[in-house]
Design an enzyme around this catalytic site. Structure first.
Site, PDB file in Angstrom:
ATOM      1  N   ASP A  27      -9.595  97.536 111.028  1.00  0.00           N
ATOM      2  CA  ASP A  27      -8.285  98.315 110.839  1.00  0.00           C
ATOM      3  C   ASP A  27      -8.400  99.629 111.486  1.00  0.00           C
ATOM      4  O   ASP A  27      -9.476 100.303 111.741  1.00  0.00           O
ATOM      5  CB  ASP A  27      -8.227  98.305 109.165  1.00  0.00           C
ATOM      6  CG  ASP A  27      -6.904  98.773 108.983  1.00  0.00           C
ATOM      7  OD1 ASP A  27      -5.802  98.299 109.923  1.00  0.00           O
ATOM      8  OD2 ASP A  27      -6.460  98.734 107.839  1.00  0.00           O
ATOM      9  N   GLY A  28      -7.167 100.187 111.664  1.00  0.00           N
ATOM     10  CA  GLY A  28      -7.097 101.565 112.310  1.00  0.00           C
ATOM     11  C   GLY A  28      -6.848 101.710 113.548  1.00  0.00           C
ATOM     12  O   GLY A  28      -6.672 102.684 114.412  1.00  0.00           O
ATOM     13  N   ASN A  29      -6.441 100.656 114.350  1.00  0.00           N
ATOM     14  CA  ASN A  29      -6.240 100.669 115.681  1.00  0.00           C
ATOM     15  C   ASN A  29      -4.937 101.553 116.262  1.00  0.00           C
ATOM     16  O   ASN A  29      -4.866 102.429 117.055  1.00  0.00           O
ATOM     17  CB  ASN A  29      -5.878  99.144 116.503  1.00  0.00           C
ATOM     18  CG  ASN A  29      -7.301  98.519 116.370  1.00  0.00           C
ATOM     19  OD1 ASN A  29      -8.150  98.791 115.981  1.00  0.00           O
ATOM     20  ND2 ASN A  29      -7.108  97.267 116.652  1.00  0.00           N
ATOM     21  N   TRP A  32      -5.669 105.312 115.521  1.00  0.00           N
ATOM     22  CA  TRP A  32      -6.334 105.704 116.563  1.00  0.00           C
ATOM     23  C   TRP A  32      -5.503 106.052 117.857  1.00  0.00           C
ATOM     24  O   TRP A  32      -5.574 107.232 118.282  1.00  0.00           O
ATOM     25  CB  TRP A  32      -7.420 104.759 116.956  1.00  0.00           C
ATOM     26  CG  TRP A  32      -8.683 105.344 118.088  1.00  0.00           C
ATOM     27  CD1 TRP A  32      -9.587 105.635 117.921  1.00  0.00           C
ATOM     28  CD2 TRP A  32      -8.367 105.013 119.516  1.00  0.00           C
ATOM     29  NE1 TRP A  32     -10.379 105.939 118.989  1.00  0.00           N
ATOM     30  CE2 TRP A  32      -9.497 105.625 120.030  1.00  0.00           C
ATOM     31  CE3 TRP A  32      -7.216 104.686 120.407  1.00  0.00           C
ATOM     32  CZ2 TRP A  32      -9.759 105.514 121.320  1.00  0.00           C
ATOM     33  CZ3 TRP A  32      -7.617 104.612 121.773  1.00  0.00           C
ATOM     34  CH2 TRP A  32      -8.754 105.050 122.373  1.00  0.00           C
ATOM     35  N   ARG A  40       0.753 102.061 120.110  1.00  0.00           N
ATOM     36  CA  ARG A  40      -0.417 101.497 119.098  1.00  0.00           C
ATOM     37  C   ARG A  40      -1.153 100.279 119.918  1.00  0.00           C
ATOM     38  O   ARG A  40      -2.404 100.375 119.528  1.00  0.00           O
ATOM     39  CB  ARG A  40       0.617 100.620 117.924  1.00  0.00           C
ATOM     40  CG  ARG A  40       1.187 101.558 117.110  1.00  0.00           C
ATOM     41  CD  ARG A  40       1.983 100.880 115.995  1.00  0.00           C
ATOM     42  NE  ARG A  40       1.208  99.766 115.615  1.00  0.00           N
ATOM     43  CZ  ARG A  40       0.547 100.063 114.334  1.00  0.00           C
ATOM     44  NH1 ARG A  40       0.350 101.172 113.724  1.00  0.00           N
ATOM     45  NH2 ARG A  40      -0.312  99.030 113.972  1.00  0.00           N
ATOM     46  N   HIS A  44      -5.457  98.856 120.093  1.00  0.00           N
ATOM     47  CA  HIS A  44      -5.833  97.268 120.088  1.00  0.00           C
ATOM     48  C   HIS A  44      -6.641  97.078 121.263  1.00  0.00           C
ATOM     49  O   HIS A  44      -7.827  96.640 121.094  1.00  0.00           O
ATOM     50  CB  HIS A  44      -4.892  96.181 120.303  1.00  0.00           C
ATOM     51  CG  HIS A  44      -3.783  96.512 118.754  1.00  0.00           C
ATOM     52  ND1 HIS A  44      -4.088  96.692 117.752  1.00  0.00           N
ATOM     53  CD2 HIS A  44      -2.711  96.403 118.805  1.00  0.00           C
ATOM     54  CE1 HIS A  44      -2.923  96.832 116.677  1.00  0.00           C
ATOM     55  NE2 HIS A  44      -2.084  96.395 117.566  1.00  0.00           N
ATOM     56  N   TRP A  76       2.265  88.648 111.743  1.00  0.00           N
ATOM     57  CA  TRP A  76       3.443  88.181 112.508  1.00  0.00           C
ATOM     58  C   TRP A  76       4.712  89.065 112.223  1.00  0.00           C
ATOM     59  O   TRP A  76       5.735  88.860 113.135  1.00  0.00           O
ATOM     60  CB  TRP A  76       3.487  86.578 111.984  1.00  0.00           C
ATOM     61  CG  TRP A  76       2.469  85.755 112.519  1.00  0.00           C
ATOM     62  CD1 TRP A  76       1.790  85.136 111.689  1.00  0.00           C
ATOM     63  CD2 TRP A  76       2.095  85.213 113.879  1.00  0.00           C
ATOM     64  NE1 TRP A  76       0.897  84.205 112.368  1.00  0.00           N
ATOM     65  CE2 TRP A  76       1.102  84.500 113.811  1.00  0.00           C
ATOM     66  CE3 TRP A  76       2.642  85.913 115.129  1.00  0.00           C
ATOM     67  CZ2 TRP A  76       0.541  83.729 114.896  1.00  0.00           C
ATOM     68  CZ3 TRP A  76       1.922  85.113 116.315  1.00  0.00           C
ATOM     69  CH2 TRP A  76       1.000  84.070 116.092  1.00  0.00           C
ATOM     70  N   LEU A 138     -25.839  83.692 117.062  1.00  0.00           N
ATOM     71  CA  LEU A 138     -24.598  84.018 116.023  1.00  0.00           C
ATOM     72  C   LEU A 138     -23.472  83.252 116.272  1.00  0.00           C
ATOM     73  O   LEU A 138     -23.137  82.867 117.070  1.00  0.00           O
ATOM     74  CB  LEU A 138     -24.318  85.340 116.501  1.00  0.00           C
ATOM     75  CG  LEU A 138     -23.241  86.418 115.935  1.00  0.00           C
ATOM     76  CD1 LEU A 138     -23.405  86.610 114.529  1.00  0.00           C
ATOM     77  CD2 LEU A 138     -22.447  87.301 116.739  1.00  0.00           C
ATOM     78  N   SER A 203      -6.498  93.068 101.490  1.00  0.00           N
ATOM     79  CA  SER A 203      -5.229  92.617 102.628  1.00  0.00           C
ATOM     80  C   SER A 203      -5.502  91.265 102.696  1.00  0.00           C
ATOM     81  O   SER A 203      -5.193  90.708 104.086  1.00  0.00           O
ATOM     82  CB  SER A 203      -5.400  93.315 103.844  1.00  0.00           C
ATOM     83  OG  SER A 203      -5.266  94.639 103.578  1.00  0.00           O
TER      84      SER A 203
HETATM   85  C1  IPE Z   1      -5.516  94.010 107.857  1.00  0.00           C
HETATM   86  O1  IPE Z   1      -5.209  94.953 108.337  1.00  0.00           O
HETATM   87  C2  IPE Z   1      -5.353  92.744 108.951  1.00  0.00           C
HETATM   88  C3  IPE Z   1      -6.544  92.922 110.043  1.00  0.00           C
HETATM   89  C4  IPE Z   1      -7.336  93.476 110.268  1.00  0.00           C
HETATM   90  C5  IPE Z   1      -6.204  91.879 110.890  1.00  0.00           C
HETATM   91  P1  IPE Z   1      -3.602  95.503 108.176  1.00  0.00           P
HETATM   92  O2  IPE Z   1      -3.495  96.718 108.750  1.00  0.00           O
HETATM   93  O3  IPE Z   1      -2.740  94.202 108.438  1.00  0.00           O
HETATM   94  O4  IPE Z   1      -3.690  95.504 106.484  1.00  0.00           O
HETATM   95  P2  IPE Z   1      -2.481  96.622 105.385  1.00  0.00           P
HETATM   96  O5  IPE Z   1      -1.277  96.328 105.883  1.00  0.00           O
HETATM   97  O6  IPE Z   1      -3.173  98.218 105.700  1.00  0.00           O
HETATM   98  O7  IPE Z   1      -3.101  96.012 104.316  1.00  0.00           O
HETATM   99  C1  IPE Z   2      -5.954  96.621 112.823  1.00  0.00           C
HETATM  100  O1  IPE Z   2      -5.164  97.767 113.210  1.00  0.00           O
HETATM  101  C2  IPE Z   2      -5.525  95.511 113.884  1.00  0.00           C
HETATM  102  C3  IPE Z   2      -4.685  94.500 113.233  1.00  0.00           C
HETATM  103  C4  IPE Z   2      -4.148  94.284 112.379  1.00  0.00           C
HETATM  104  C5  IPE Z   2      -4.205  93.541 114.519  1.00  0.00           C
HETATM  105  P1  IPE Z   2      -3.744  98.204 112.828  1.00  0.00           P
HETATM  106  O2  IPE Z   2      -3.024  97.760 113.930  1.00  0.00           O
HETATM  107  O3  IPE Z   2      -3.440  97.835 111.503  1.00  0.00           O
HETATM  108  O4  IPE Z   2      -4.060  99.879 112.743  1.00  0.00           O
HETATM  109  P2  IPE Z   2      -3.416 100.848 111.778  1.00  0.00           P
HETATM  110  O5  IPE Z   2      -3.942 100.436 110.340  1.00  0.00           O
HETATM  111  O6  IPE Z   2      -1.759 100.801 111.700  1.00  0.00           O
HETATM  112  O7  IPE Z   2      -3.819 102.079 111.848  1.00  0.00           O
HETATM  113 MG    MG Z   3      -3.778  98.415 109.684  1.00  0.00          MG
END
Ligand code: IPE
Ligand code: IPE
Ligand code: MG
Length: 258
Positions: A27-29, A32, A40, A44, A76, A138, A203
């Protein structure tokens, strides 16, 4: 790799009790990218480097299985453009990495409603799984169009069909048998869950399988996550006592009958 990192890796290997199965909520892309004033999707894209490093590092350590939560069923509902770029990135990454993964003896698997994926992405994934199916290193398991609740619903549907056909008896339903209807049927439950970017929630990830998983959360955003962070998580895991609801500590008073 720096000598410091080599030393930590050796310590982890020497300690011995490695998790068999590590699961990661990457999470956090988006954050970042936003921090850098970028769209955004650049987050990714940058996150792919982290995937490479973590796949390599877990493989080198001899971890049996790595599950990466790459796309949830809820994802989605993100803006169409972001979803379509993510699906293209997935396709491109599978195609660009598959030779090296195969050379490194990695076996690619996937869980989720894979039929939801665009044709090209699904075909590339199926091809990668077929090509690496005999590999014995792996297991790299990608959670795609995945959610824990939809997995449980899909399992109940399969179970219901088996009951209707008479190939399965209602009295035979127990936890072990139910597990056979999940996407993860042949896999061990995750021992360690890593979540990046600081959020303290599941999540909708592997709800059934995480019953006794150890959780480790870091504020580091996924595109900044590298093997040194993985090593921190593993060291922390190795120092924990997993009790599974039992009593392990030795307290003399416990032996005195009241
Ligand atoms: C969880 O991250 C799903 C993935 C990393 C693929 P999300 O960004 O979708 O989750 P929430 O919305 O913070 O709960
Ligand atoms: C996780 O990063 C990747 C996916 C859920 C596909 P996010 O896109 O959720 O990044 P944030 O949480 O908005 O920073
Ligand atoms: Mg996220």
């Amino acid at each position: 790799m720096s000598s410091d990192l080599e030393r930590v890796k050796d310590e982890i290997l020497a300690a011995g009790n490695l998790p068999r199965h590590v699961a990661v909520i990457m999470d956090g892309n988006g954050r970042w990218a936003q921090k850098r004033g970028l769209p955004r999707i650049e987050g990714h894209r940058a996150g792919i480097k982290s995937v490479r490093d973590i796949v390599e590092a877990t493989g080198e350590l001899g971890v049996e299985m790595l599950t990466l939560y790459a796309f949830s069923t809820e994802n989605w509902n993100r803006p169409r453009f972001e979803v379509s770029v993510l699906m293209k990135l997935l396709l491109q990454t599978i195609n660009s990495e598959i030779n090296e993964l195969d050379e490194k003896n990695v076996k690619v698997t996937a869980i989720g409603r894979l039929h939801d994926l665009p044709d090209g992405t699904r075909k590339a994934l199926v091809k990668a799984m077929d090509r690496t199916t005999e590999n014995s290193g792996l297991i790299l398991n990608l959670a795609l169009s995945y959610s824990g609740r939809s997995e449980i619903i899909d399992a109940i549907k399969k179970l219901g069909q088996a009951l209707q056909k008479g190939t399965f008896d209602i009295d035979a339903i127990n936890e072990a048998q139910f597990q056979n209807f999940l996407y993860t049927t042949r896999f061990p439950d995750p021992d360690l869950l890593i979540r990046t970017s600081g959020e303290l929630r599941l999540s909708n990830f592997m709800l059934w399988q995480m019953a006794y998983t150890e959780i480790w959360v870091t504020d580091v955003l996924w595109p900044d996550f590298r093997r040194q962070h993985l090593y921190q998580a593993l060291k922390d895991y190795q120092a924990r006592e997993r009790r599974f609801g039992l009593v392990f500590s030795k307290d003399e008073n416990d032996t005195i009958e009241q």
